[in-house]
Design an enzyme around this catalytic site. Structure first.
Site, short mmCIF file in Angstrom:
data_model
loop_
_atom_site.label_atom_id
_atom_site.label_comp_id
_atom_site.label_asym_id
_atom_site.label_seq_id
_atom_site.Cartn_x
_atom_site.Cartn_y
_atom_site.Cartn_z
N SER A 39 0.83 -1.20 0.00
CA SER A 39 0.00 0.00 0.00
C SER A 39 0.87 1.26 0.00
O SER A 39 1.65 1.47 -0.93
CB SER A 39 -0.97 -0.04 1.18
OG SER A 39 -1.97 0.94 1.07
N ASP A 96 -9.75 -3.78 -5.64
CA ASP A 96 -9.00 -2.72 -4.98
C ASP A 96 -9.13 -1.45 -5.82
O ASP A 96 -8.84 -1.47 -7.02
CB ASP A 96 -7.53 -3.12 -4.86
CG ASP A 96 -6.66 -2.08 -4.18
OD1 ASP A 96 -7.18 -1.05 -3.72
OD2 ASP A 96 -5.43 -2.32 -4.10
N HIS A 147 -7.96 -4.80 -1.28
CA HIS A 147 -6.80 -4.07 -0.81
C HIS A 147 -6.44 -4.52 0.61
O HIS A 147 -7.31 -4.68 1.45
CB HIS A 147 -7.09 -2.56 -0.79
CG HIS A 147 -5.90 -1.73 -0.47
ND1 HIS A 147 -4.99 -1.34 -1.42
CD2 HIS A 147 -5.45 -1.21 0.70
CE1 HIS A 147 -4.04 -0.62 -0.84
NE2 HIS A 147 -4.30 -0.54 0.45
#
Length: 310
Positions: free
Chosen positions: A153, A251, A281
């Site tokens: 991320s 995501d 995600h």
């Protein structure tokens, strides 16, 4: 395919966003309360906390040695958390799994968080630790071959930015970059990537939350079009290390990660994009207990082995 049923089960328990202001302290406390006790964590040969002395100051790190050996490849890991969440503890299980599956000594970076430390503080810490790891190679048992960087991320943002910075500085020891569902474009535009609309709601990370999340990191007036803030903006990707980009089907950030991989390939960089079907995600950090998602660590190991020392 549809979202994995185990992920769907957890998503069904989450409250809907109510639009109230974000409270970083409360969110960090909630994360910390969910950290596994030490006795329940994946055992390794040695896990030790240390301090890396870098150009940006002293940075806490946690060093994971998977097994007793004469020497190791090094993997420097940057945890995720939207630049303002996450810690050495919240992502301890990710670092342990990376160490076990890759056989590399993993150095997890406790970089400074926004909003207390906005751009470029966290990035500077991450880059500083990579250079520290190279300098301390002998004491770390580095075999002199792989010096990889990995992140999930916002940590994936740091991976791409560190790789670019190192290239521009002539620091050519980074051999691999591994990005798990990276956040690479903070110059927010909901129409820039189809996945921002396709996966806007109901999958954990909401598209509407991206701007307020990123605002902490950009709080000192940083320009979101700066390639060190939004690495996807870098015009020339030639000469960067080989890359593995792992994305999730459900995501909002899926397409920017995949575009980064595509652009690396077009620039002559050996890049692999691997989309995990049914995933959302954060699946590496949150759902790696599922075998079909744990294999991301095995895929990382194969990537490091297949491109060893390049």
């Amino acid at each position: 395919m549809t979202i994995h049923p185990e992920i769907a089960k957890i998503l069904g328990t989450l409250p809907a966003p109510d639009g109230s202001p974000l409270n970083p302290a409360a969110m960090r406390a909630r994360e910390a309360s969910q950290v596994l006790p030490l006795e329940d964590r994946l055992p390794l040969f040695l896990v030790e906390d240390a301090t890396a002395v870098t150009a940006s100051g002293e940075v806490p790190v946690r060093i994971y040695t998977p097994a007793e050996a004469d020497a190791y490849g090094l993997l420097v890991y940057f945890h995720g958390g939207a630049f303002f969440l996450g810690s050495l503890d919240t992502h301890d299980h990710v670092a342990r799994s990376l160490a076990r599956e890759t056989g590399h000594k993993v150095i997890s970076v406790g970089y400074r968080l926004a909003p207390e430390a906005a751009f470029p503080a966290g990035l500077d810490d991450c880059y500083g630790v990579v250079r520290w790891a190279a300098e301390q190679g002998a004491s770390l048992g580095w075999d002199g071959k792989n010096l990889a960087i990995a992140g999930d991320s916002s940590g994936g943002n740091f991976v791409a930015a560190v790789a670019a910075q190192a290239h521009d500085d002539g620091f050519d020891l980074i051999t691999h970059q591994v990005l798990f569902y990276p956040s690479l474009d903070l110059d927010f535009d909901v129409d820039r990537y189809a996945s921002l609309r396709e996966n806007a709601e109901g999958y954990g990370l909401e598209t509407a939350g991206l701007l307020p999340f990123n605002s902490f990191y950009l709080g000192n007036g940083a320009d979101p079009s700066d390639p060190l803030v939004s690495p996807i903006k870098r015009e020339d990707l030639a000469g960067l290390p080989p890359a593995l980009v792992i994305t999730a089907e459900y995501d909002p950030l899926r397409d920017e990660g995949e575009l980064y991989g595509q652009r690396l390939t077009e620039a002559g960089v050996d890049a692999t994009v691997s989309r995990y079907a049914g995933a959302n995600h954060g699946f590496v950090a949150n759902f790696s207990w599922l075998p079909e998602f744990y294999r991301a660590f095995g895929e990382t190991a194969a990537f490091l082995d297949g491109n060893a020392g390049q």
